[in-house]
Design an enzyme around this catalytic site. Structure first.
Site, PDB file in Angstrom:
ATOM      1  N   GLN A 113       0.840  -8.890  -0.530  1.00  0.00           N
ATOM      2  CA  GLN A 113      -0.116  -9.416   0.633  1.00  0.00           C
ATOM      3  C   GLN A 113      -1.329 -10.002  -0.220  1.00  0.00           C
ATOM      4  OE1 GLN A 113       0.297  -5.864   3.045  1.00  0.00           O
ATOM      5  NE2 GLN A 113      -0.394  -7.100   4.530  1.00  0.00           N
TER       6      GLN A 113
ATOM      7  N   CYS B 116      -0.991  -5.850  11.158  1.00  0.00           N
ATOM      8  CA  CYS B 116      -0.820  -6.190   9.737  1.00  0.00           C
ATOM      9  C   CYS B 116      -2.132  -7.218   9.110  1.00  0.00           C
ATOM     10  CB  CYS B 116       0.538  -6.949   9.568  1.00  0.00           C
ATOM     11  SG  CYS B 116       0.986  -7.302   7.770  1.00  0.00           S
ATOM     12  N   LEU B 117      -2.463  -6.821   7.961  1.00  0.00           N
ATOM     13  CA  LEU B 117      -3.468  -7.641   7.393  1.00  0.00           C
ATOM     14  C   LEU B 117      -3.053  -8.942   6.987  1.00  0.00           C
ATOM     15  CD1 LEU B 117      -5.147  -5.111   4.943  1.00  0.00           C
ATOM     16  CD2 LEU B 117      -5.924  -5.619   7.151  1.00  0.00           C
TER      17      LEU B 117
ATOM     18  N   HIS C 216       6.595   0.072   6.824  1.00  0.00           N
ATOM     19  CA  HIS C 216       6.185  -1.306   7.076  1.00  0.00           C
ATOM     20  C   HIS C 216       5.734  -1.631   5.689  1.00  0.00           C
ATOM     21  CE1 HIS C 216       2.851  -3.766   9.062  1.00  0.00           C
ATOM     22  NE2 HIS C 216       2.678  -3.981   7.660  1.00  0.00           N
ATOM     23  N   GLU C 217       4.928  -0.911   4.564  1.00  0.00           N
ATOM     24  CA  GLU C 217       4.819  -1.589   3.350  1.00  0.00           C
ATOM     25  C   GLU C 217       5.809  -1.875   2.656  1.00  0.00           C
ATOM     26  OE1 GLU C 217       1.751  -2.599   3.254  1.00  0.00           O
ATOM     27  OE2 GLU C 217       0.939  -1.741   4.722  1.00  0.00           O
TER      28      GLU C 217
HETATM   29 ZN    ZN Z   1       1.691  -5.565   6.652  1.00  0.00          ZN
END
Ligand code: ZN
Length: 176
Positions: A51, A94-95, A136-137
């Site tokens: 990310q 989510c970022l 998620h990660e």
């Molecule tokens: Zn995320």
């Protein structure tokens, strides 16, 4: 420490399958610090290296609430070894998909093995928010996004929205 640029949908970098970390050195520890700083600033409770554009199997999580002392966790080369049978649903965000939230059902319990910053092997048996956050990660490390777990119709809507936003901005990356 430095703030890193967040990679945002529809940047194809988010679909990268990240590579295992091989060197557990000072540079890796610095990178983890930068990931935490970036995550706290956003703010978010989890961040995967991809990310911020680094295709490494590494993620950081801190589930402490605003008024609680920080609880930083670094997970390197994490592997899900077992899932529990019971499901749980959280409204996820989510970022890399700012301001979009959707209910996602995942197993409520997971066993994950990983390495810490020194390279030592660890195991965590997680439930609740930690179990969801880890899944998620870890998805991010495999190029999977939480919107892949919702209906195709909803996913297409959100992808279309972010493509349009990116076009208007003239780029696909933002710095926050
Ligand atoms: Zn995320």
């Amino acid at each position: 420490m430095a703030l890193l640029d967040l990679v945002v949908l529809p940047d194809p970098v988010l679909r990268t399958v990240s590579k295992p970390v091989e060197r557990f050195d000072a540079q890796l520890a610095r990178f983890a610090d930068d990931m935490f700083e970036t995550m706290y600033k956003a703010p978010g409770i989890g961040l995967a290296a991809i990310q911020v554009g680094e295709p490494l199997r590494m993620l950081v999580i801190d589930l402490a609430k605003k008024d609680e002392p920080r609880e930083p966790h670094v997970f390197i080369n994490p592997e899900i070894r077992a899932f529990g049978d019971a499901p749980s649903v959280y409204e996820e965000g989510c970022l890399s998909i700012p301001d979009y939230y959707a209910d996602v059902e995942r197993p409520a319990n997971v066993t994950v093995t990983y390495r810490d910053l020194s390279g030592a092997e660890k195991t965590i048996e997680a439930d609740g928010l930690m179990a969801t956050c880890l899944q998620h990660e870890i998805d991010h490390l495999n190029g999977v996004l939480f919107v892949d777990h919702i209906s195709r119709l909803k996913r297409e809507m959100v992808v279309r929205k972010f493509k349009k936003l990116a076009k208007e901005r003239g780029g696909t990356r933002i710095t926050v």
